[in-house]
Design an enzyme around this catalytic site. Structure first.
Site, PDB file in Angstrom:
ATOM      1  N   TYR A   7       0.853  -1.198   0.000  1.00 29.81           N
ATOM      2  CA  TYR A   7       0.000   0.000   0.000  1.00 29.81           C
ATOM      3  C   TYR A   7       0.884   1.242   0.000  1.00 29.81           C
ATOM      4  CZ  TYR A   7      -3.724   3.271   1.242  1.00 29.81           C
ATOM      5  OH  TYR A   7      -4.634   4.299   1.224  1.00 29.81           O
ATOM      6  N   ASP A  52       9.102   3.323   0.836  1.00 27.45           N
ATOM      7  CA  ASP A  52       7.932   3.935   1.460  1.00 27.45           C
ATOM      8  C   ASP A  52       7.956   3.536   2.928  1.00 27.45           C
ATOM      9  OD1 ASP A  52       5.509   4.611   2.485  1.00 27.45           O
ATOM     10  OD2 ASP A  52       4.303   3.731   0.871  1.00 27.45           O
ATOM     11  N   LYS A  62       2.705   9.678   8.796  1.00 29.02           N
ATOM     12  CA  LYS A  62       2.225   9.217  10.116  1.00 29.02           C
ATOM     13  C   LYS A  62       2.978   9.858  11.284  1.00 29.02           C
ATOM     14  CE  LYS A  62       0.177   5.012   8.285  1.00 29.02           C
ATOM     15  NZ  LYS A  62      -1.212   4.768   8.453  1.00 29.02           N
TER      16      LYS A  62
HETATM   17  C1  LIG Z   1       3.141   2.313   3.646  1.00 30.81           C
HETATM   18  C2  LIG Z   1       2.125   3.394   3.468  1.00 30.81           C
HETATM   19  N1  LIG Z   1       2.288   4.294   2.493  1.00 30.81           N
HETATM   20  C3  LIG Z   1       1.426   5.303   2.306  1.00 30.81           C
HETATM   21  C4  LIG Z   1       0.322   5.432   3.107  1.00 30.81           C
HETATM   22  C5  LIG Z   1      -0.635   6.563   2.875  1.00 30.81           C
HETATM   23  O1  LIG Z   1      -0.550   7.469   3.943  1.00 30.81           O
HETATM   24  P1  LIG Z   1      -1.763   8.468   4.242  1.00 30.81           P
HETATM   25  O2  LIG Z   1      -2.883   7.634   4.800  1.00 30.81           O
HETATM   26  O3  LIG Z   1      -1.189   9.449   5.236  1.00 30.81           O
HETATM   27  O4  LIG Z   1      -2.113   9.110   2.966  1.00 30.81           O
HETATM   28  C6  LIG Z   1       0.101   4.520   4.137  1.00 30.81           C
HETATM   29  C7  LIG Z   1      -1.084   4.614   4.990  1.00 30.81           C
HETATM   30  O5  LIG Z   1      -1.417   3.747   5.768  1.00 30.81           O
HETATM   31  C8  LIG Z   1       1.021   3.463   4.326  1.00 30.81           C
HETATM   32  O6  LIG Z   1       0.864   2.547   5.287  1.00 30.81           O
END
Ligand SMILES: Cc1ncc(COP(=O)(O)O)c(C=O)c1O
Length: 449
Positions: free
Chosen positions: A155, A255, A284
């Site tokens: 994700y 990421d 986060k």
């Molecule tokens: C690994 C990862 N990347 C990107 C995101 C997207 O972040 P946001 O919810 O702040 O847009 C998340 C959200 O859970 C995530 O776990």
């Protein structure tokens, strides 16, 4: 197993006001929520207030919180140092947002560079989604290529391309060694799908083979070094991804929106595994509980967005009204201050291990084929016999048994999101953990009835 036990009835019994509010909210919000993930059947518990490691719902029920807003609240709810930093910032600035460049942006950027020393520059965003989107655009601009690769089951936010093959039905996703692209959402354009190459996580041989086959059209590989926060990488696999992308001139983006500051030590998964990507995305935790994200990387990549040096025709667009919001950065700085104190990670590890090992002891003692897996202050509970090394392994887990455990825990005072990882925080006490394990034992016993 667990045929007679109905924890969802217990949950409904206890959360009547949430059930009522769900009806009201659903008149105005699809599914009664503001993001699909926040819904779970029969209805989510609606929260009213929080303090430290505890939350209270509309019925006044108190819970120990292991959801922690899907990760950001590593210091728990309303940590005094974070609240103080936010009010100080508001008072000193005399406004919510200055709306022009301000000092804290570069101060925080310099701090993130110290934590991730491979990076030369940082840009802030309002979410993790935006961080990955902009990092990918920078990589594509730099390489002048449209396509990128991501791993099946990963994700990176909820835009078209990032959602591709997030949670595909395995029967439509091709062979495990060569996963096919599957749209992650109705409404995704064909071109978005075509721009994505899917890779098999933790599979050295096939990842390398696919990367070599597509080397001429891939700008970047984006990956969660620890997939979904709990599927850990083989170190050799990470090394091969790093070496191969370097050799082929493909930008490697980690990421770390989820793994950032949730490993066993201060920093990210890149710090723990000793592997430097070309770019990192954060989110986060760095916003201290406020909306935030950042992408950072090597000079030649980050200069793609540099309006002072890059001519407009060669520049990558990056914008956002609220980027680098002072209140958010103040909360983030205060969070990093606490995380950087020498006693923080030892305590967080101790409390996380106590809970994770406690679950594993219970599973072993009570004859469940289940495991609590994941590094640092995140873990997930999987009901399975086998090892979990990628998305397809996760799909083989027994989600019905997990659901019973989740609702049994929720009905007895544990706040979590069904089927999602557990997050721990510095405010969880040994008492919280012991209470959780006591309740888990009760539920697991009932599930055997
Ligand atoms: C690994 C990862 N990347 C990107 C995101 C997207 O972040 P946001 O919810 O702040 O847009 C998340 C959200 O859970 C995530 O776990």
């Amino acid at each position: 197993m667990c045929a007679g036990y109905d924890p969802i009835s217990e949950y409904k019994q206890k959360t009547k006001k949430s059930a009522e509010w769900f009806q009201t909210a659903s008149k105005h919000l699809p599914g009664g929520v503001t993001g699909n993930v926040k819904f779970y059947p029969p209805y989510p518990v609606y929260l009213k207030k929080a303090k430290g490691s505890h939350v209270w719902d509309l019925d006044g029920n108190e819970y120990i919180d292991y959801m922690l807003c899907f990760g950001p609240l590593i210091l728990g709810h309303g940590h005094p140092k974070v609240l103080e930093a936010v009010s100080r910032q508001l008072k000193e600035d005399g406004t919510q947002i200055l709306g022009a460049p301000h000092e804290l942006e570069a101060v925080m950027a310099e701090r993130l560079k110290r934590i991730f020393p491979f990076a030369d520059a940082v840009r802030f965003t309002n979410s993790g989604l935006e961080a990955t989107l902009h990092a990918l655009r920078v990589a594509r601009g730099a390489k002048k290529k449209a396509r990128f690769a991501k791993f099946e089951g990963a994700y990176h936010g909820c835009y078209d391309e990032a959602l591709v093959s997030l949670a595909p039905a395995v029967e439509f996703a091709g062979p495990e060694s060569s996963p096919q692209t599957v749209s992650g959402s109705f409404g995704t354009s064909q071109s978005a799908i075509q721009n994505v190459q899917i890779l098999p996580y933790n599979d050295i041989e096939n990842t390398e083979r696919i990367l070599r086959a597509h080397k001429d059209d891939l700008a970047a590989v984006i990956m969660e070094p620890v997939q979904r926060g709990f599927v850990v990488p083989d170190l050799e696999f990470l090394k091969v991804v790093r070496e191969t992308t370097r050799e082929l001139g493909i930008v490697l983006i980690f990421d770390e929106v989820m793994s950032g500051f949730r490993m066993e030590k201060f920093g990210g998964a890149s710090t723990t595994y000793g592997i430097d990507p070309d770019m990192i995305c954060l989110g986060k935790i760095i916003g201290g509980g406020f909306p935030c994200g950042a992408f950072m990387g090597k000079r030649e990549l980050m200069d793609m967005v540099n309006p002072a040096t890059k001519p407009k025709e060669e520049r990558v667009f990056h914008g956002g009204t609220f980027n680098g919001h002072p209140t958010v950065l103040a909360a983030g700085m205060a969070t990093l201050d606490v995380l950087e104190e020498p006693r923080t990670y030892p305590y967080l590890n101790k409390i996380s291990d106590r809970l994770r090992n406690g679950f594993n002891d219970l599973f072993g003692r009570m004859g469940y084929e289940a495991e609590a897996i994941g590094p640092g202050s995140t873990f997930n509970i999987v009901f399975t016999k086998g090892r979990i090394s990628d998305y397809r392994d996760v799909t083989k887990c027994d989600s019905k048994t997990r659901q019973k455990l989740d609702f049994g825990l929720m009905a007895r005072g544990m706040h979590l999101h069904p089927d999602k990882p557990f997050y721990t925080c510095t405010e969880h006490s040994e008492k919280d953990v012991d209470q959780t394990l006591k309740v888990a034992e009760e539920v697991l016993k009932k599930m055997k009835e």
